[in-house]
Scaffold this active site. Structure first.
Site, PDB file in Angstrom:
ATOM      1  N   CYS A   1     -11.030 -16.972   2.417  1.00 54.03           N
ATOM      2  CA  CYS A   1      -9.750 -15.534   2.438  1.00 54.03           C
ATOM      3  C   CYS A   1      -8.353 -15.220   2.018  1.00 54.03           C
ATOM      4  O   CYS A   1      -7.521 -14.474   1.541  1.00 54.03           O
ATOM      5  CB  CYS A   1      -9.735 -14.935   3.582  1.00 54.03           C
TER       6      CYS A   1
ATOM      7  N   ARG B   1      -4.449  -3.978  12.699  1.00 51.54           N
ATOM      8  CA  ARG B   1      -4.816  -5.494  12.590  1.00 51.54           C
ATOM      9  C   ARG B   1      -4.369  -5.752  14.639  1.00 51.54           C
ATOM     10  O   ARG B   1      -2.969  -5.947  14.688  1.00 51.54           O
ATOM     11  CB  ARG B   1      -3.438  -5.958  11.643  1.00 51.54           C
TER      12      ARG B   1
ATOM     13  N   GLN C   1     -12.115  -7.430   4.219  1.00 45.55           N
ATOM     14  CA  GLN C   1     -11.559  -8.867   3.689  1.00 45.55           C
ATOM     15  C   GLN C   1     -13.297  -9.343   3.029  1.00 45.55           C
ATOM     16  O   GLN C   1     -13.265  -9.310   2.101  1.00 45.55           O
ATOM     17  CB  GLN C   1     -11.846  -9.980   4.962  1.00 45.55           C
TER      18      GLN C   1
ATOM     19  N   HIS D   1     -13.174  -8.879  10.514  1.00 43.70           N
ATOM     20  CA  HIS D   1     -11.940  -9.253   9.319  1.00 43.70           C
ATOM     21  C   HIS D   1     -13.303  -8.148   8.044  1.00 43.70           C
ATOM     22  O   HIS D   1     -13.245  -9.084   7.207  1.00 43.70           O
ATOM     23  CB  HIS D   1     -11.490 -10.121   8.920  1.00 43.70           C
TER      24      HIS D   1
ATOM     25  N   ASP E   1     -12.972 -20.800   5.279  1.00 45.43           N
ATOM     26  CA  ASP E   1     -11.658 -20.479   6.201  1.00 45.43           C
ATOM     27  C   ASP E   1     -10.304 -21.271   6.869  1.00 45.43           C
ATOM     28  O   ASP E   1     -11.126 -22.751   7.189  1.00 45.43           O
ATOM     29  CB  ASP E   1     -11.795 -18.432   6.762  1.00 45.43           C
TER      30      ASP E   1
ATOM     31  N   ARG F   1      -8.776  -6.911  -2.956  1.00 44.78           N
ATOM     32  CA  ARG F   1      -8.856  -6.411  -1.403  1.00 44.78           C
ATOM     33  C   ARG F   1      -7.569  -5.079  -1.676  1.00 44.78           C
ATOM     34  O   ARG F   1      -8.268  -4.203  -1.117  1.00 44.78           O
ATOM     35  CB  ARG F   1      -7.329  -7.516  -0.658  1.00 44.78           C
TER      36      ARG F   1
HETATM   37  N1   CP Z   1      -6.828 -12.794   4.410  1.00 44.57           N
HETATM   38  C1   CP Z   1      -5.988 -12.272   4.561  1.00 44.57           C
HETATM   39  O1   CP Z   1      -5.917 -10.585   4.840  1.00 44.57           O
HETATM   40  O2   CP Z   1      -4.437 -11.805   4.169  1.00 44.57           O
HETATM   41  P1   CP Z   1      -4.011 -11.454   4.791  1.00 44.57           P
HETATM   42  O3   CP Z   1      -3.371 -12.351   6.731  1.00 44.57           O
HETATM   43  O4   CP Z   1      -2.399 -12.616   4.670  1.00 44.57           O
HETATM   44  O5   CP Z   1      -3.538  -9.686   5.622  1.00 44.57           O
HETATM   45  N1  NVA Z   2      -8.995 -16.789  10.806  1.00 40.16           N
HETATM   46  C1  NVA Z   2      -7.913 -16.101   9.944  1.00 40.16           C
HETATM   47  C2  NVA Z   2      -8.512 -15.013   8.945  1.00 40.16           C
HETATM   48  C3  NVA Z   2      -6.999 -14.828   7.636  1.00 40.16           C
HETATM   49  C4  NVA Z   2      -6.953 -13.880   7.420  1.00 40.16           C
HETATM   50  C5  NVA Z   2      -7.030 -15.657  10.769  1.00 40.16           C
HETATM   51  O1  NVA Z   2      -7.466 -15.305  11.790  1.00 40.16           O
HETATM   52  O2  NVA Z   2      -5.955 -16.201  11.029  1.00 40.16           O
END
Ligand code: CP
Ligand code: NVA
Length: 307
Positions: A263, A103, A133, A130, A224, A291
């Site tokens: 999400c 990430r 997700q 992502h 989101d 997930r």
């Molecule tokens: N939806 C998601 O990716 O959650 P986190 O940021 O908590 O991993």
């Molecule tokens: N768009 C959000 C998704 C989090 C899971 C972010 O990138 O923070």
């Protein structure tokens, strides 16, 4: 099958359908207390530059449940670019481990890991995409309606989640309507890729500026956050730009039977109201649960030893 799970655009439709089938099966098995030990002895590294609850916990739990193990790597331990180059980190991990979840802020960094590593690299979210997700989202939608028939409306920021939703829908031939401010549409590169994929798959992708038009008669309404991780300095400005895109009871009058997706984490009172997030049409915790199952399917497909 591609070596990595970095972008849904790189995966053929039959592979993605196969992953969704396996995710559904793994969930059924889990419900009856069965956890196949398909990744016994396999080890995954999880490199997180940004915070995470769902992605971290579900990858770690998923590896353990399948008989494997996961190691969390924090950027301050690894020192990418200061202590060691991304390529060298990936080459080291490839000598010890069976997979890497990353990430990162920059999507290029995950691409760099993927090209230097000889082990599979899984995108656990970048500023651009992502994909894990969206596999859980598709699993969740398919639990309520045949995915091919579902009308999915996404409302809000054309961000990483929207980009992956667009690419996944384009590969699988789904119907997706997106409502975003013109200034915050999904990335031009992703839109082009999605259009190309949609021509082959028959996906119906449509664009709106007004959320009411996108949501009208939809089966699923997805949103989101307006301010993603790393954009905190823009929060006030974004609250103004996205104010017309809130998912609330008034908007859902245009789609009275729609299920609501998010999400998570949610910024309650910004992109979604409490009554909607906590309401009876909300399936956000099914999404969060899935997930785990969706990623176990991805882990098995990429990390299991050849049989
Ligand atoms: N939806 C998601 O990716 O959650 P986190 O940021 O908590 O991993
Ligand atoms: N768009 C959000 C998704 C989090 C899971 C972010 O990138 O923070």
């Amino acid at each position: 099958m591609p070596k990595n799970f970095v972008s849904l655009a790189e995966w053929p439709a039959d592979e993605l359908w196969g992953l969704l089938d396996r995710a559904r099966r793994l969930k059924e098995l889990d419900r009856t207390g069965q956890r196949p030990q398909t990744l016994q002895g396999r080890v995954l590294a999880m490199f997180f530059e940004k915070p995470s609850l769902r992605t971290h916990v579900t990858f770690e739990a998923g590896m353990t449940q399948l008989g494997g193990h996961a190691i969390l790597l924090r950027p301050e331990q690894v020192g990418i670019g200061t202590r060691e180059s991304p390529g060298d980190v990936a080459r080291n991990l490839s000598r010890w481990l069976d997979g890497l979840v990353a990430r990162t802020f920059s999507h290029d960094l995950v691409e760099e890991f993927a090209s230097a590593a000889t082990i599979p690299v899984i995108n656990g979210l970048t500023d651009l995409l992502h994909p894990c997700q969206v596999m859980a989202d598709f699993q969740t939608i398919a639990e309520r309606r045949p995915l091919k028939d579902a009308v999915i409306a996404y409302v809000g920021d054309g961000n990483n989640v929207a980009n992956s939703l667009l690419l996944g829908s384009a590969v699988l031939g789904l119907e997706l309507r997106l409502a975003t401010p013109p200034s915050h549409r999904p990335s031009a590169r992703v839109r082009q890729q999605a259009d190309d994929l949609a021509r082959a798959s028959g996906a119906r992708l449509s664009w709106f500026e007004e959320s009411e038009r996108a949501v009208d008669g939809a089966d699923f309404v997805y949103t989101d956050v307006w301010t993603s991780m790393g954009q905190e300095d823009e929060r006030e400005r974004r609250r103004e730009i996205f104010a017309p895109y809130q998912v609330n009871a008034a908007l859902l009058r245009s789609a009275p039977d729609a299920f609501v997706l998010h999400c998570l984490p949610a910024h309650r009172g910004e992109e979604i109201t409490d009554d909607v997030l906590d309401g009876e049409r909300s399936i956000v915790f099914d999404q969060a649960e899935n997930r785990l199952h969706a990623q176990k399917a991805i882990l098995e497909r990429l990390l299991a030893p050849p049989s």
